[in-house]
Each structure stands twice: as C-alpha cells, then as structure tokens.
Design an enzyme around this catalytic site. Structure first.
Site, PDB file in Angstrom:
ATOM      1  N   GLY A 216       0.814  -1.136  -0.050  1.00  0.00           N
ATOM      2  CA  GLY A 216       0.104  -0.056  -0.004  1.00  0.00           C
ATOM      3  C   GLY A 216       0.791   1.102  -0.105  1.00  0.00           C
ATOM      4  O   GLY A 216       1.752   1.521  -0.801  1.00  0.00           O
TER       5      GLY A 216
ATOM      6  N   ASP B 274      13.576 -10.372   7.294  1.00  0.00           N
ATOM      7  CA  ASP B 274      14.020  -9.492   6.274  1.00  0.00           C
ATOM      8  C   ASP B 274      14.632  -8.358   6.586  1.00  0.00           C
ATOM      9  O   ASP B 274      14.486  -7.078   6.360  1.00  0.00           O
ATOM     10  CB  ASP B 274      12.622  -9.087   5.498  1.00  0.00           C
TER      11      ASP B 274
END
Length: 427
Positions: free
Chosen positions: A52, A172
C-alpha cells in the site's frame, strides 16, 4: 536485560514467553470509530509498495509528534475494489507490532479501521540505513565513521536480541528496514515477514518459501533448508555490517525468479557471490550441508568451474583489509577503525554453519563492543555532517484516495539517485 519472562496469550494464538519490559503504552493497539484525519494532519506522501502506501503525518487533538501512517491497500479488480481481506503479511505485522515494545524496534502508536481500510500509525523516523549509505557514496564524501558503525550495529543487535528472546524471527533485515531517528536511535522496522518460532504449527518453510531479500539471504536458505533458526537474521546483520563499512552490498547476486509452478529455484548466482569471498563450503566446516536439499546443485556449481576458480578457504580477511584501506579506516585497532575485533565479529556473523554462527547475545558481548570505550545511544554523536531529511512529496497526499500509485520508493533525497546508487532502487 529483559527481566523475568512469563507466558501470555498473543493475538496469533498460543502461549509464548514474553519479557515484562514489553508493555505497550496506553492508547496503542486497535482503534475503531476514529477517522484518520480527525487525529492526524497529513503532511505528504513518503513511499508505496505492494502493501500500500506510507504517509508522513503530524498528530493533532492531543496526539503530539510526527508519525508515519501505513495504509494497506485492498485487492482491486478494474475500478471495483474487492474487500477480500488483508494479506498474511499485514496481519502478522499488526499482531506482532501490537505486542512488541523496545527502544530499538519501531513503535506502533495505534491501528485504525476506517471505511474498510486499515491504517497502522508508527512513530516517524527521519532516516534509514539505505539512505545513509547512499549519502556516503556520493563524490567528496567519506566513509561512515567507525564509531557510528559501532553504535548502529550495537543498537541493531540489541533490538534483534529482544526479538529473538521473545521468539520472533525478523526474516527481512536489510538497510532499508533499519530505521534511524533524527536523534540517532536505531529502530528495526517492517515486520511484515516476521514469524514466531516458538513451537510453530507448521514448519517455517511451509508458510513462506522465500524470505529475506536475496543479497542478505543466509546460505542455509539458499541451500533449501526447511527448518531455520534465528541464525538467518544474524547472517543478514553480518551483511549489513559489511555494507556499512564498504558502502556496497558484500554479496550482490542476481535473483533467479520462481517459475509458473511457484517452484523455488536454486539461487546459483547469489551462492557464487558468497563463495567468491567466503570460499567453498564443505562438510568439514559445515557438516549439515550434505543433507541440504540443494547440496547436489552446489556440487554441480563447483564442478562447472575450472579447478582453482573457487577458493577452498575464505578470502574474507583480504576483503576486509582492502575495505578498510579503500575507505580510509586506520589499520590499527583504535576508536577510529573497526580493527581486528571488527573482523572477528564479521567472520562470526558470516559463519557458514548456522549452528556455529554467533548469536545476538554473544555478539553484544564481543570485544568489538567491549574494547572500544562507551557506546553512544545516538549513532550521530560526534558526526559533524548532516544527513538530508526523508523526502516527502505533495503529489499524492490524499490518504483517503482510492487510487494507488505504482510501486516506488520516495524516501531517498534527490542526490542519492545519482550514479551507482540508482541501481540500488531496483532491489
């Protein structure tokens, strides 16, 4: 460091130990019947991605300070928005951020549900490590000061120890996800791929077959390991440490994409980049490698090269000494250089065998941190330069807009888009 542990029931289900220090301040968490614009003034647009958009905002009506508001996008088909639910990544990030609380982990202020849109409101951070590294790659600029590197690494490991102590794998870690406040505090951000590893119902591999951006991916992941540990995060920390010193990724390979059957390919090029510096992994230095799913691929890779092409022993020390020389660090152990202690820590972070790789707790007790004097909680302390502020644009600052921009990163200043840095934006 974390106090006594006790069991709690978290929003992902199941009992997990948590530290007494991990208590969220009043007002954090899910908020309904609240409109974003009633609580925040939207300053502008920061960045967008597959998740988003992110906006910079200033609190109002009792909400003080600057914030980053992450708006998750719904699924779209043509001009009709299909409210089919949130991604697994978004749900994980909301669940974990609602529970975690540590000075070196990004702080969630609240979650707002408005007209079937989800907004995560975080503290605002002016910089990230990718931005700082880019700044130092520009002409007429010097290497990142050794004391700054030391403070960054210590704070990063401190936050990571908190996550691992609370059974969370980040999965990550990379420079873009390590945030830095204007006062020099490090915040581990973007927990979209994070997972609890305390008695998972399924193997971690079954949920996400690909984790960690390719340049920071641990060798056990490249070798197809189905069961991995917090050691994958420590390898990524080693890669970040090396990048802070050299100003470029230490293992900059090219990623092989999944095929139409969603089969994860052997990352041949990335493994080659690691071998070129770390040497060829053998069963003598990594006994568990022979049972890895991609071991035959590694053997094939080794045989495809001319004899002597790959070093049997590591060349990491040669790489390290060259890095210190090229970036103007002193060769002697002092406050102005990472020195021999820095190399020893780096080599233990970049250990092939995950069972031998240094832990976050062990790393924090390493001589690199113990022998160099006090470590400032402000990584900018003593630094006379100025880093540019995160770029915020007015082009797309309508947080209630239904349209979604293309994937891009707007957080870097104009001068960081020049020369070598431009390629980094395509990772």
């Amino acid at each position: 460091m974390f106090g006594r542990s006790f069991p709690f029931y978290n929003s992902l289900g199941g009992f997990y130990p948590q530290s007494l220090d991990a208590r969220k301040p009043p007002g954090s968490g899910y908020t309904s019947k609240v409109r974003v614009r009633d609580r925040y003034h939207i300053v502008g647009f920061i960045s967008s991605g597959t998740y988003g958009r992110v906006y910079k905002a200033i609190g109002k009506n009792g909400q003080k300070g600057e914030f980053a508001i992450k708006k998750f996008k719904p699924d779209k088909e043509g001009e009709i928005i299909q409210y089919t639910g949130l991604s697994q990544s978004a749900i994980r990030e909301m669940a974990l951020c609602s529970e975690l609380d540590h000075p070196n982990v990004v702080q969630l202020a609240e979650i707002i549900l408005e007209d079937k849109c989800i907004f995560m409101v975080f503290e605002y951070t002016e910089h990230d490590l990718l931005q700082i590294i880019h700044h130092h790659t520009q002409p007429q600029r010097h290497a990142i000061p050794a004391l700054m590197v030391r403070s960054i690494l210590f704070q990063l490991l401190n936050g990571l120890l908190y996550l691992h102590t609370n059974w969370v794998l980040h999965r990550d870690l990379k420079p873009a996800n390590i945030l830095v406040t204007s006062s020099g505090a490090i915040r581990i951000g973007d927990l979209g791929l994070a997972r609890l590893f305390y008695k998972p119902l399924n193997s971690l591999f079954s949920g996400d077959k690909v984790v960690v951006t390719i340049w920071y991916r641990a060798p056990e992941l490249l070798m197809g390991s189905r069961h991995y540990t917090p050691a994958v995060d420590l390898w990524a920390v080693g890669c970040i440490f090396a990048e802070l010193l050299s100003l470029r990724p230490i293992f900059k390979g090219e990623e092989a994409k999944m095929d139409s059957k969603k089969t994860v390919p052997f990352q041949r090029n990335q493994m080659m980049k690691i071998i070129e510096i770390m040497g060829l992994p053998t069963k003598e230095i990594w006994p568990g490698i022979v049972s890895m799913p991609e071991y035959s691929q590694l053997q094939s890779l080794a045989m495809s090269r001319a004899p002597g092409h790959f070093n049997r022993s590591s060349n990491l020390e040669g790489w390290y000494q060259s890095c210190l020389k090229n970036n103007g660090y002193s060769a002697n152990s002092s406050a102005g250089t990472p020195g021999a202690d820095g190399f020893d820590l780096l080599s233990r972070l970049l250990e092939y065998d995950p069972t031998k790789r240094i832990t976050a707790q062990e790393a924090l007790e390493h001589p690199y941190f113990k022998n160099g004097g006090p470590i400032s909680a402000n990584c900018f302390e003593g630094f006379e330069g100025k880093y540019p502020h995160r770029r915020v644009t007015q082009d797309d600052n309508d947080i209630r807009s239904g349209s979604l921009p293309g994937t891009k990163r707007s957080g870097l200043p104009d001068d960081s888009l020049l020369g070598r840095a431009t390629k980094r934006l395509k990772e």
